[in-house]
Structure formats: structure tokens, C-alpha cells
Design an enzyme around this catalytic site. Structure first.
Site, PDB file in Angstrom:
ATOM      1  N   PRO A 146       0.783  -1.239   0.000  1.00 50.71           N
ATOM      2  CA  PRO A 146       0.000   0.000   0.000  1.00 50.71           C
ATOM      3  C   PRO A 146       0.819   1.297   0.000  1.00 50.71           C
ATOM      4  CG  PRO A 146      -0.024  -0.977   2.176  1.00 50.71           C
ATOM      5  CD  PRO A 146       0.712  -1.945   1.282  1.00 50.71           C
ATOM      6  N   CYS A 147       1.439   1.566  -1.131  1.00 50.74           N
ATOM      7  CA  CYS A 147       2.223   2.800  -1.260  1.00 50.74           C
ATOM      8  C   CYS A 147       1.329   4.036  -1.186  1.00 50.74           C
ATOM      9  CB  CYS A 147       3.044   2.783  -2.550  1.00 50.74           C
ATOM     10  SG  CYS A 147       2.069   2.542  -4.037  1.00 50.74           S
TER      11      CYS A 147
END
Length: 181
Positions: A146-147
Site C-alpha cells: 500500500p504505497c
């Protein structure tokens, strides 16, 4: 969510599947039950270039394909179970810092975004803010790594391959705010 199977990618033994999400079409390239690349697009060609050459050169066993658990995790995520994406296996390759930084990204909690500086600190090198940002930019497995949970020090969004509106809706959803459509 409706699954739309797309033609096979150039990667031997992989499966490419596109599903509809509230944030638009979401495509997953998987092999042997592991995400190789994913993002908010209908075009597998927008994903294959993000897969490390060593992985693209591999041959995978198509009989071991298992996209259903991955799609179930996406569905559960959009139903509010934000931890569901953490159960999905991901395969990415790069240098030691980037690989470690991707692992660190998976530990960033939903609803609790961190800054690029905090992310670099968590990755073990507070001076490596640009390297941490580059790890986000090179992340092939959007959502599962989850950048989108990394923001600028001033609280603004920074960049996101799939567009800032998608990033904002993901962050809003995870914070319990109704995303603006």
C-alpha cells in the site's frame, strides 16, 4: 465486483484478471497465487513493465494459478476489511533496500498514513527519503503493497501512479471518511 478475464499476458503461466471497483477497473497479474503486478487499469500492458525482468523471465506453473483468493481480498478491502490485502502474497524483485522498503510498506496500517521521512526511518535509513519515494514509485503491486499510505511531510498526497484522486479515495476510505466520487 465483476471479474473480466483479459487475454493472457506475455508472462508464461500467469493469469490476468480485471475487476470493477469503486475506484475504477483494477487489474491483477498473478502467478501461482502470488501477485506480480496490480493497479487501477484495464490494460495489462500498463502493469507488465513494472514487473522486474528476473520475474518476467520466469516460467510459472499455470496449474498453480489461484486468482480467486486475491480477488476475494480486493472485494473484502472494498467492503471495509482493509487488512484483507495483507493476506495476499506478493512477489517483487529489486535491490536489498527496495525489497525491504516494500515489506515495510505492508506494515503501514490503514487509516494511519506516514510521511516519506517516517517511511524512510521505518525502512532503517532516515537519510534515504528519495530512495523510499523511489520504492513507492517502483511498487508493481499497488493496493497489496500500500504505497498510497505514504504522504508528504506537509500532509499533501505526493505522487501516485494511478492518480491522486484514487489515492485520496483510498486514504479517505481507510480513515472512515466517505470517499468523494
Amino acid at each position: 465486483m465483476t471479474a473480466i478475464l483479459t487475454p493472457p499476458t506475455a508472462l508464461r503461466g500467469t493469469t490476468t484478471t480485471t475487476v470493477g471497483t469503486p475506484d475504477g477497473p483494477f487489474t491483477v497479474i498473478e502467478a501461482e497465487g502470488t501477485v506480480l503486478a496490480s493497479g487501477w487499469t484495464e490494460l495489462a500492458s500498463e502493469l507488465t513493465g513494472q514487473i522486474h525482468p528476473s520475474i518476467r523471465a520466469a516460467a510459472f506453473d499455470p496449474a498453480a494459478s489461484s486468482v480467486r483468493p486475491i480477488l476475494d481480498a480486493v472485494s473484502r478491502y472494498y467492503d471495509g476489511d482493509f487488512d484483507a490485502i495483507g493476506t495476499v502474497r506478493v512477489r517483487q524483485a529489486s535491490g536489498p533496500f527496495r525489497v525491504h522498503a516494500w515489506e515495510v510498506l505492508r506494515a503501514v496500517r490503514p487509516g494511519a498514513p506516514v510521511t516519506y521521512l517516517q517511511y524512510a526511518e521505518r525502512a532503517g535509513n532516515p537519510a534515504a527519503v528519495r530512495a523510499a519515494a523511489a520504492a513507492c514509485a517502483r511498487n508493481a503491486a499497488a493496493l497489496f503493497v500500500p504505497c498510497h499510505r505514504i504522504i508528504r511531510t506537509d500532509g499533501t498526497l505526493g505522487g501516485f501512479r494511478w492518480g491522486l484522486p484514487v489515492k485520496q479515495r483510498l486514504l479517505d476510505r481507510e480513515a472512515g471518511r466517505a470517499p468523494l466520487v
